[in-house]
Design a protein around this motif. Structure first.
Motif, mmCIF file in Angstrom:
data_model
loop_
_atom_site.group_PDB
_atom_site.id
_atom_site.type_symbol
_atom_site.label_atom_id
_atom_site.label_comp_id
_atom_site.label_asym_id
_atom_site.label_seq_id
_atom_site.Cartn_x
_atom_site.Cartn_y
_atom_site.Cartn_z
ATOM 1 N N ALA A 131 -40.643 4.109 -3.458
ATOM 2 C CA ALA A 131 -39.362 3.593 -3.089
ATOM 3 C C ALA A 131 -39.803 2.044 -2.648
ATOM 4 O O ALA A 131 -40.789 1.866 -1.939
ATOM 5 C CB ALA A 131 -38.431 4.414 -2.084
ATOM 6 N N PRO A 132 -38.943 0.923 -3.052
ATOM 7 C CA PRO A 132 -39.040 -0.312 -2.456
ATOM 8 C C PRO A 132 -38.837 -0.221 -0.844
ATOM 9 O O PRO A 132 -38.136 0.594 -0.262
ATOM 10 C CB PRO A 132 -37.710 -0.937 -3.192
ATOM 11 N N GLY A 133 -39.759 -1.046 -0.144
ATOM 12 C CA GLY A 133 -39.757 -0.992 1.269
ATOM 13 C C GLY A 133 -40.615 -0.087 1.690
ATOM 14 O O GLY A 133 -40.642 0.060 3.007
ATOM 15 N N TRP A 134 -41.312 0.538 1.091
ATOM 16 C CA TRP A 134 -42.400 1.627 1.600
ATOM 17 C C TRP A 134 -43.730 1.519 0.863
ATOM 18 O O TRP A 134 -43.793 0.630 -0.101
ATOM 19 C CB TRP A 134 -41.974 3.152 1.075
ATOM 20 N N THR A 135 -44.730 1.859 1.521
ATOM 21 C CA THR A 135 -46.134 1.747 0.771
ATOM 22 C C THR A 135 -46.832 3.195 1.121
ATOM 23 O O THR A 135 -46.250 3.894 2.175
ATOM 24 C CB THR A 135 -46.961 0.556 1.724
ATOM 25 N N PHE A 136 -47.656 3.234 0.516
ATOM 26 C CA PHE A 136 -48.325 4.687 0.213
ATOM 27 C C PHE A 136 -49.727 4.654 -0.156
ATOM 28 O O PHE A 136 -50.072 4.092 -1.163
ATOM 29 C CB PHE A 136 -47.484 5.474 -0.708
ATOM 30 N N GLY A 269 -51.668 11.970 2.220
ATOM 31 C CA GLY A 269 -51.420 10.682 2.107
ATOM 32 C C GLY A 269 -50.169 10.318 3.213
ATOM 33 O O GLY A 269 -49.493 11.417 3.947
ATOM 34 N N MET A 270 -49.888 9.185 3.305
ATOM 35 C CA MET A 270 -48.877 8.700 4.487
ATOM 36 C C MET A 270 -48.242 7.841 3.411
ATOM 37 O O MET A 270 -48.373 6.488 3.130
ATOM 38 C CB MET A 270 -49.475 8.233 5.528
ATOM 39 N N ALA A 271 -46.862 7.954 3.510
ATOM 40 C CA ALA A 271 -45.854 6.665 3.049
ATOM 41 C C ALA A 271 -45.023 6.447 4.387
ATOM 42 O O ALA A 271 -44.578 7.096 5.098
ATOM 43 C CB ALA A 271 -44.736 7.279 1.956
ATOM 44 N N ILE A 276 -45.811 -2.948 6.049
ATOM 45 C CA ILE A 276 -46.131 -2.575 4.663
ATOM 46 C C ILE A 276 -46.821 -3.371 3.871
ATOM 47 O O ILE A 276 -47.489 -3.097 2.758
ATOM 48 C CB ILE A 276 -44.851 -2.137 3.813
ATOM 49 N N GLY A 277 -46.920 -4.605 4.378
ATOM 50 C CA GLY A 277 -47.832 -5.709 3.712
ATOM 51 C C GLY A 277 -49.159 -5.925 4.524
ATOM 52 O O GLY A 277 -49.962 -6.454 4.148
ATOM 53 N N ASP A 278 -49.540 -5.118 5.455
ATOM 54 C CA ASP A 278 -50.782 -5.100 6.149
ATOM 55 C C ASP A 278 -51.904 -3.916 5.299
ATOM 56 O O ASP A 278 -51.908 -2.797 5.868
ATOM 57 C CB ASP A 278 -50.637 -4.672 7.751
#
Length: 344
Positions: A131-136, A269-271, A276-278
């Motif tokens: 999803a947009p706004g998330w990182t995984f 894992g972890m979302a 999210i940009g780090d």
């Protein structure tokens, strides 16, 4: 057999499968994975149709694999295109079994059962991973235990208080009441911890001090995945167990794929929806999360050894085990229905 065949299982992270064949046993079946030149994934029975040497030991030639024993050349469709003797005609039916595969949410998925039933729409919904706004991101380990023991572990986070005392555990977890919900083939265990001091990880993620509301929602999706909605928000935000987006939120992603009755491929894992940009934080947290899961591995493998050493004893379920018990009931029901359908 303790697993459901006609379902999608995670076979590998997308980064694990490349041009060089990857061998992995999935639900008791040896499979070879590799990418063709167009980067699509091939999943093939890891046995040469001639003398059954693992094809993963073979030599890649374009999109084909040449067996290292007698030189049979097998194409990406599983069928032989060249026999060991030069100019020998290739008989029809000299083929290795292919499996349906799909790529979604950073994973390569495989369908072990009836290929005609392999609908990509049935892939479990790991929406935070895409999803947009998330990182995984995450990792992989192989655990010497029944995959259902891992599901039991993840559906009962009371164990965090004791197994993970130095990382994510706190006594409020064991003290907070839980709610278990069954919706069709899915199971949820919900825990709400209002007005508590956050553990170090969540305090740092929130970047503030003071009491928080903390939640854990463990969500079992068949055949063998658990998504855990976790996070904290300031008490003043007024979040609830049903609506909690005011603070920092993450989803612990767990996909357990049986290798055998006592061996499991564990993809974790972890979302998250914060920082999210780090990329540096992502790498550091992945390493920390891996260390936490190693604490689980130690316990789960010891539990499996104890089960083998005590065949006269059975696992017992208490109130804290409701989520795992319900998940096992779903697995058993679906597996039995599949077996009954095959017998008709």
């Amino acid at each position: 057999m303790t697993w459901i065949a006609n379902r999608w299982y995670v076979a590998a992270w997308d980064s694990e499968v490349d041009r060089t064949p990857l061998a992995r046993t999935i639900c008791g079946e040896p499979v070879m994975f590799y990418r063709k030149l167009d980067r699509s994934v091939v999943a093939m029975r890891d046995a040469c149709p001639h003398r059954l040497l693992p094809l993963s030991m073979g030599l890649k030639e374009g999109d084909s694999v040449r067996c290292r024993y007698h030189g049979l050349l097998v194409g990406p469709d599983g069928c032989a295109t060249e026999m060991p003797l030069k100019n020998e005609r290739v008989p029809k039916g000299v083929c290795a079994q292919l499996y349906p595969v799909a790529e979604k949410h950073r994973f390569v998925w495989i369908w072990i059962g009836d290929p005609a039933r392999a609908d990509p729409a049935l892939i479990p919904d790991f929406w935070p991973c895409s999803a947009p706004g998330w990182t995984f991101d995450g990792g992989y380990c192989r655990i010497a235990c029944d995959y259902r023991l891992v599901i039991d572990n993840l559906m009962d986070l009371t164990h965090e208080t004791w197994v993970h005392q130095g990382s994510i555990g706190q006594h409020e977890i064991a003290e907070a009441p839980i709610e278990t919900l069954v919706e069709g083939d899915e199971v949820r265990v919900r825990r709400w911890m209002p007005g508590i001091e956050p553990p170090p990880f969540w305090r740092d993620a929130l970047r503030s001090s003071g009491p928080v509301d903390r939640w854990q929602v463990c969500h079992f999706l068949p055949p063998s995945s658990v998504l855990i909605d976790v996070g904290v928000s300031p008490v003043a935000a007024g979040d609830t167990i049903d609506d909690h987006d005011s603070g920092v939120r993450g989803f612990v992603v767990d996909a357990m794929t049986p290798e055998s009755e006592t061996m499991t491929h564990y993809f974790w894992g972890m979302a998250r929806n914060f920082d999210i940009g780090d990329a540096g934080f992502t790498a550091r947290f992945k390493a920390q999360q891996g260390q936490v899961f190693l604490e689980d591995v130690e316990v789960l493998e010891a539990q499996q050894r104890s089960i083998g050493a005590n065949p006269d004893l059975k696992l017992r379920g208490y109130s804290i085990d409701q989520g795992g018990v319900r998940a096992r009931q779903v697995i058993k029901r679906l597996a039995e229905a599949e077996t009954a359908g095959a017998a008709d």
